[in-house]
Design an enzyme around this catalytic site. Structure first.
Site, PDB file in Angstrom:
ATOM      1  N   ASP A  32      30.677  35.953  52.425  1.00 27.67           N
ATOM      2  CA  ASP A  32      30.770  36.419  51.037  1.00 27.67           C
ATOM      3  C   ASP A  32      30.681  35.236  50.068  1.00 27.67           C
ATOM      4  OD1 ASP A  32      30.938  38.351  49.100  1.00 27.67           O
ATOM      5  OD2 ASP A  32      33.115  38.462  49.109  1.00 27.67           O
ATOM      6  N   LYS A  57      46.927  36.585  47.545  1.00 31.38           N
ATOM      7  CA  LYS A  57      45.943  37.670  47.485  1.00 31.38           C
ATOM      8  C   LYS A  57      46.446  38.791  48.381  1.00 31.38           C
ATOM      9  CE  LYS A  57      41.738  36.851  46.848  1.00 31.38           C
ATOM     10  NZ  LYS A  57      40.293  36.537  46.864  1.00 31.38           N
ATOM     11  N   ILE A  89      46.707  36.817  38.260  1.00 28.68           N
ATOM     12  CA  ILE A  89      45.556  35.988  37.897  1.00 28.68           C
ATOM     13  C   ILE A  89      44.328  36.860  37.689  1.00 28.68           C
ATOM     14  CG2 ILE A  89      44.055  34.105  38.643  1.00 28.68           C
ATOM     15  CD1 ILE A  89      46.360  33.060  40.328  1.00 28.68           C
ATOM     16  N   GLY A  90      44.085  37.806  38.569  1.00 31.34           N
ATOM     17  CA  GLY A  90      42.898  38.649  38.432  1.00 31.34           C
ATOM     18  C   GLY A  90      42.827  39.669  39.549  1.00 31.34           C
ATOM     19  N   ARG A  91      41.763  40.482  39.487  1.00 31.84           N
ATOM     20  CA  ARG A  91      41.543  41.516  40.494  1.00 31.84           C
ATOM     21  C   ARG A  91      40.066  41.572  40.832  1.00 31.84           C
ATOM     22  NH1 ARG A  91      45.208  46.843  39.167  1.00 31.84           N
ATOM     23  NH2 ARG A  91      47.041  45.789  38.302  1.00 31.84           N
TER      24      ARG A  91
END
Length: 541
Positions: free
Chosen positions: A133, A41, A19-21
């Site tokens: 975060d 993740k 999906i992404g980084r």
């Protein structure tokens, strides 16, 4: 990397793709046992043993959380060769993508986002978890059937696994831009106030398309930190030059306060400010004739009126002060105000002439004799007060002339006078509140089916919530308690049941507990749906 390698590292899941980084690599996968889509993740841990132990303790809490505005954590495996966390897969995207696509978000969407993130804050902070975060990448969304966006907070607590000394550069630069000042001084010992600061930065970026303090390539970490620690944030300006609702501008200012103790970090205070901003935005869009000015915001502040793009003079960017508020006055509004003022003397003169004419007509046409007896009008409000009743009568039931004439005129026109309509509305509202209070008492919750292990621990516990009333509840919070053999409380968790209709029953599975031999459930809070029109609620008990 071949799929087979992924599946070897994550047993029980079929990895479908990446999906992404960011700080972690995110994979889309399918849980083989249930067929559910999940997000995995995985990352390289970069922290000490003490931080890892604290995160492991919090991970137990995260896996038990069930809330519509929090992405559910299914599994945490930090001891694996490739540490990973498994979460529900959210079909949609994140707020970073929305800002990139649109440049900035509308005031309405920003308020909606804030209300839902605050709901998530309320739960995680009550459990003692600080997100650390809060940023657009960690606020996901999916589109409801109605077309509206539903927001969910994710990755709470994960930021702790990536804590770095503030002298390092080149890592998590976007995170630095959302970090509160105290996170630079002592990142390990922070409170939930840091999450509210991050939310303030998110609000700022949603409205303006940029953060108040940017970490650019030419900006060193020391220069950036000095700006965050000492420089007031620039006044937010919407690119379209649309005014920001005063309550929303004031809220952003309160969330970006540099001293944690002075920063607004109360969910009810944030919610109140956002609700006031909603009313102010309606007032701006529809004009003063259709929406009344809301009460004063949480803390009064000077509202910002952005300059017009056509180079208008400062005189046109004036502020209208009404009941402690400053509202932007547009040139067209100023011209209309001057015209109304110029017509006031003429209106007074015409009114005086009409009153004089009516007085003369009455004088020359009044009756020559006076009736022998004169009936005294009744006073319903005084009579009702003496009777000690809470409900005011909507009509006078006496046979004498007076207020009864109002009832006749009401029947003739088909409309209630404003005063009567207000009494009707207030009485209906009181009645509905009483009905909600009674309906809340009729909510029943039962815990059943739980199995206790030989050495303790509860599994397979079901919670049944029943609504025996005619009221619809939008959300009911139920506390589930797990009790040890000694009678002491081992732990408790809160479950949320949404959209519980009249005479409805909802059954949900409670989180398992590694300890405890008994269990109990109780209703903590119930939020009822508002009636479609309080003014038309029947006044019957």
């Amino acid at each position: 990397m071949p799929t087979v390698s992924f599946n070897t590292n994550f047993p029980g899941y079929d990895v479908l793709g990446e999906i992404g980084r960011s700080n972690a690599r995110v994979l889309k996968a399918r849980h083989l046992a249930t067929g559910d889509l999940v997000a995995i993740k995985h990352f390289a841990l970069n922290t000490d043993a003490d931080t890892l132990r604290r995160f492991q303790r919090e991970s137990e809490i995260m896996t038990r959380m069930a809330h519509p505005n929090i992405v559910r954590v299914r599994e945490v495996r930090l001891e694996a060769d490739l540490p990973y966390i498994v979460l529900d897969y959210i079909e949609g995207g994140n707020v970073r993508q929305l800002i990139t696509e649109q440049g900035c978000l509308s005031v309405e969407l920003t308020i909606r986002l804030g209300l839902q993130v605050i709901n998530a804050f309320r739960l995680i902070h009550a459990q003692g978890i600080v997100h650390r975060d809060v940023k657009p990448e960690n606020i996901l969304y999916h589109r409801l059937a109605s077309g509206e966006l539903h927001f969910l907070l994710t990755d709470f607590g994960v930021a702790r696994l990536h804590e770095q000394p503030v002298t390092m550069t080149g890592q998590s630069l976007m995170t630095y831009e959302y970090a509160a000042p105290e996170q630079f001084d002592n990142p390990r010992n922070v409170t939930e106030a840091v999450d509210y600061y991050g939310l303030g930065v998110v609000f700022y970026e949603c409205l303006t398309g940029k953060v108040p303090f940017a970490m650019r390539g030419e900006t060193g970490i020391v220069t950036f930190m000095n700006a965050v620690l000492t420089t007031p944030p620039p006044t937010p300006v919407i690119p379209s030059n649309q005014p920001i609702p005063p309550s929303l501008a004031n809220l952003v200012k309160q969330l970006l306060v540099k001293v944690p103790a002075e920063r607004l970090h109360n969910p009810d205070g944030v919610r109140l400010a956002l609700k006031q901003a909603e009313v102010e935005q309606l007032h701006y869009e529809n004009g003063p004739a259709t929406t009344s000015v809301p009460p004063a915001p949480v803390n009064r502040t000077e509202s910002y009126t952005p300059p017009a793009s056509t180079g208008t003079s400062p005189a046109t960017a004036t502020l209208s002060r009404t009941a402690g508020h400053e509202h932007p006055v547009r040139p067209a509004d100023q011209l209309a105000t001057r015209r109304r003022r110029s017509l006031l003397p003429i209106a007074f003169l015409v009114g005086a002439l009409l009153l004089a004419s009516l007085g003369a007509y009455w004088f020359f046409n009044r009756p020559t004799s006076t009736p022998a007896t004169t009936s005294t009008p009744t006073q319903p409000a005084q009579t009702q007060e003496d009777a000690g009743s809470d409900d005011l009568p909507l009509t006078d039931t006496s046979d004498e002339d007076g207020p009864a004439a109002t009832t006749d005129s009401t029947a003739a026109t088909g409309q209630l006078p404003p005063s009567v309509k207000q009494v009707h509305t207030e009485a209906a509202r009181r009645l509905y509140e009483e009905q909600v209070a009674q309906a809340t008492q009729q909510l029943t919750v039962e815990a059943f089916g739980g199995k206790t292990g030989l050495l303790g621990g509860v599994r397979g516990l079901s919670i049944q919530l029943r609504n025996l009333s005619s009221i619809t509840f939008t959300q009911v919070a139920v506390k589930v308690k797990y009790i040890k053999e000694s009678g002491d409380l081992y732990k408790s968790t809160v479950m949320y049941f949404n959209q519980l209709g009249p005479n409805a029953t909802i059954v949900r599975v409670a989180p398992d507990s590694p300890r405890g031999t008994r269990f109990r459930a109780e209703v903590l809070r119930a939020d009822a749906a508002n009636p479609d029109s309080i003014a038309t609620t029947p006044l019957s008990r």
